[in-house]
Design a protein around this motif. Structure first.
Motif, PDB file in Angstrom:
ATOM      1  N   VAL A 113      -7.788   0.813  -5.074  1.00  0.00           N
ATOM      2  CA  VAL A 113      -7.765   2.099  -4.372  1.00  0.00           C
ATOM      3  C   VAL A 113      -8.778   1.996  -3.234  1.00  0.00           C
ATOM      4  O   VAL A 113      -9.867   1.450  -3.420  1.00  0.00           O
ATOM      5  CB  VAL A 113      -8.143   3.254  -5.322  1.00  0.00           C
TER       6      VAL A 113
ATOM      7  N   TYR B 213      -6.577   8.888   0.105  1.00  0.00           N
ATOM      8  CA  TYR B 213      -6.750   7.519  -0.369  1.00  0.00           C
ATOM      9  C   TYR B 213      -5.394   6.806  -0.386  1.00  0.00           C
ATOM     10  O   TYR B 213      -4.334   7.444  -0.403  1.00  0.00           O
ATOM     11  CB  TYR B 213      -7.315   7.503  -1.791  1.00  0.00           C
TER      12      TYR B 213
ATOM     13  N   ALA C  92      -3.440   3.148  -2.277  1.00  0.00           N
ATOM     14  CA  ALA C  92      -3.583   2.241  -3.410  1.00  0.00           C
ATOM     15  C   ALA C  92      -2.484   1.191  -3.379  1.00  0.00           C
ATOM     16  O   ALA C  92      -1.444   1.374  -2.731  1.00  0.00           O
ATOM     17  CB  ALA C  92      -3.516   3.023  -4.720  1.00  0.00           C
TER      18      ALA C  92
ATOM     19  N   ARG D  93      -4.068   4.047 -13.469  1.00  0.00           N
ATOM     20  CA  ARG D  93      -2.914   3.698 -12.654  1.00  0.00           C
ATOM     21  C   ARG D  93      -2.274   2.379 -13.076  1.00  0.00           C
ATOM     22  O   ARG D  93      -1.104   2.137 -12.795  1.00  0.00           O
ATOM     23  CB  ARG D  93      -3.350   3.580 -11.183  1.00  0.00           C
TER      24      ARG D  93
ATOM     25  N   THR E  23      -5.108  -2.142 -10.142  1.00  0.00           N
ATOM     26  CA  THR E  23      -4.811  -1.306  -8.975  1.00  0.00           C
ATOM     27  C   THR E  23      -6.045  -1.229  -8.093  1.00  0.00           C
ATOM     28  O   THR E  23      -7.143  -0.946  -8.586  1.00  0.00           O
ATOM     29  CB  THR E  23      -4.401   0.119  -9.388  1.00  0.00           C
TER      30      THR E  23
ATOM     31  N   TRP F 257       0.836  -1.198   0.000  1.00  0.00           N
ATOM     32  CA  TRP F 257       0.000   0.000   0.000  1.00  0.00           C
ATOM     33  C   TRP F 257       0.873   1.252   0.000  1.00  0.00           C
ATOM     34  O   TRP F 257       1.913   1.316   0.647  1.00  0.00           O
ATOM     35  CB  TRP F 257      -0.920   0.018   1.218  1.00  0.00           C
TER      36      TRP F 257
ATOM     37  N   ASP G 212      -2.143   7.307  -2.451  1.00  0.00           N
ATOM     38  CA  ASP G 212      -2.677   7.400  -3.801  1.00  0.00           C
ATOM     39  C   ASP G 212      -2.536   8.831  -4.328  1.00  0.00           C
ATOM     40  O   ASP G 212      -2.217   9.764  -3.573  1.00  0.00           O
ATOM     41  CB  ASP G 212      -4.152   6.976  -3.803  1.00  0.00           C
TER      42      ASP G 212
ATOM     43  N   TYR H 146     -13.977   1.260  -1.999  1.00  0.00           N
ATOM     44  CA  TYR H 146     -12.901   0.724  -2.829  1.00  0.00           C
ATOM     45  C   TYR H 146     -13.206   1.017  -4.299  1.00  0.00           C
ATOM     46  O   TYR H 146     -14.369   1.088  -4.699  1.00  0.00           O
ATOM     47  CB  TYR H 146     -12.777  -0.798  -2.660  1.00  0.00           C
TER      48      TYR H 146
END
Length: 350
Positions: free
Chosen positions: A66, A46, A48, A114, A64, A38, A41, A105
């Motif tokens: 998030v 957030y 990701a 991403r 990905t 992790w 983000d 999520y």
């Protein structure tokens, strides 16, 4: 090999004349990202992480996840899947769900946002079931985070994907309900193109997988979203392009097959479904004020007609003056879309 019907051959010749392109532009190494921990983000607050999915038809691929975790866990989670020429950037959405008692999520699917690697043609897919692994990995993470009540949602092609996922998996889908925002249940074409044109291109996609069809050079929908023009949103236009790139023949085939199989297996969907769509279809290419008041991408009537035939428990709801991505609409329709989602969640609560 059987000879192709004459109309298929003619279609191939016409398409080839305008859009034949099988050249692979990327010539560098295909070295995948191996760090799946992790990290912060790009959206403030957030976090990701990548999920490696091994080798695909175009090399190593990843998705990905998030997330935005509720500080007061409730065991409820909401998972969002974006549409075509898209990625997750709607930070407002996640905060609304967290404020309403959910862990939120989203997944950037393989070859999107991403997740896209430099050797991947953007948004390409040869079978929509490829995305099932991306969804399953996100669902596994959601369960590891302690959630037992899960809503799966999707917009446009993401809506098609999550409904197809639920139909193919049946009682083993691993979610409690499905929410869709303008799902791509049918081509926005005339009957000839729906019944003959798209299936023909899909058939040719089994042979000429990387051949491409150029899309219309239209900016009306993007201008209705972007704050710098007439909308309210900011996002990465390298990931969500103002002008959609050409699509491959095999992408057309994948969409066509998923739509067809979904309708054949619609009775296997074992969870409640919400299908939301706009109240009107908007025609045109360049932006006009009407682009803020309806769906400029798909036909709401076709979404409704097919939505009413899905599953066993369903709500099919019209959002007055909503745009294609209903949660990016003007404030009134956007609030109506969220109200509809939460009404659905309350109606089909455990």
């Amino acid at each position: 090999m059987r000879k192709l019907p004459v109309f298929i051959l003619l279609t191939a010749i016409v398409l080839a004349a305008y859009s034949w392109d099988v050249n692979e532009k990327y010539t560098g190494p295909k070295t995948p990202e191996t760090d799946t921990t992790w990290h912060a983000d790009i959206l403030a607050g957030y976090e990701a992480r990548y999920v490696n999915h091994g080798e695909a038809f175009d090399g190593p691929c990843r998705s990905t996840i998030v997330r935005l975790i509720n500080p007061r866990p409730t065991g409820r989670a909401y998972l969002y899947v974006h549409g075509f020429n898209d990625y997750f950037f709607q930070s407002e959405m996640g905060r609304i769900f967290v404020d309403s008692g959910y862990d939120f999520y989203a997944v950037d699917l393989r070859r999107y946002g991403r997740s896209r690697e430099p050797w991947q043609y953007p948004f390409n897919v040869r079978d929509m079931r490829e995305y099932f692994a991306d969804i399953d990995s996100a669902l596994a993470q959601i369960r590891r985070d302690g959630n037992t009540d899960i809503t799966l949602s999707g917009h446009s092609t993401g809506g098609l994907t999550v409904l197809y996922f639920a139909a193919e998996k049946g009682k083993e889908c691993g979610v409690d309900r499905v929410v869709t925002d303008s799902p791509f249940l049918e081509w926005n074409y005339n009957a000839f193109m729906r019944d003959i044109g798209a299936p023909t291109v899909g058939f040719l996609g089994k042979i000429f997988k990387n051949s491409k069809i150029t899309q219309a050079h239209c900016d009306g929908y993007a201008y209705s979203l972007l704050k710098q023009y007439h909308g309210q949103w900011e996002y990465n236009t390298d990931w969500k392009m103002t002008y959609s790139p050409p699509v491959t023949f095999s992408w057309v085939g994948a969409i066509n097959s998923a739509q067809s199989r979904l309708m054949k297996k619609r009775g296997d969907i074992s969870v409640p479904i919400l299908v939301m769509h706009s109240s009107r279809k908007i025609e045109g290419c360049g932006w006009t004020p009407e682009f803020q008041t309806g769906d400029a991408v798909l036909g709401p009537a076709m979404i409704r007609e097919r939505g009413l035939r899905l599953g066993h428990e369903r709500m099919v709801c019209t959002i007055d003056s909503g745009i294609h991505d209903l949660i990016l609409s003007e404030p009134g329709p956007r609030a109506a879309a969220y109200d509809t989602i939460f009404r659905f969640l309350r109606t089909f609560a455990p």
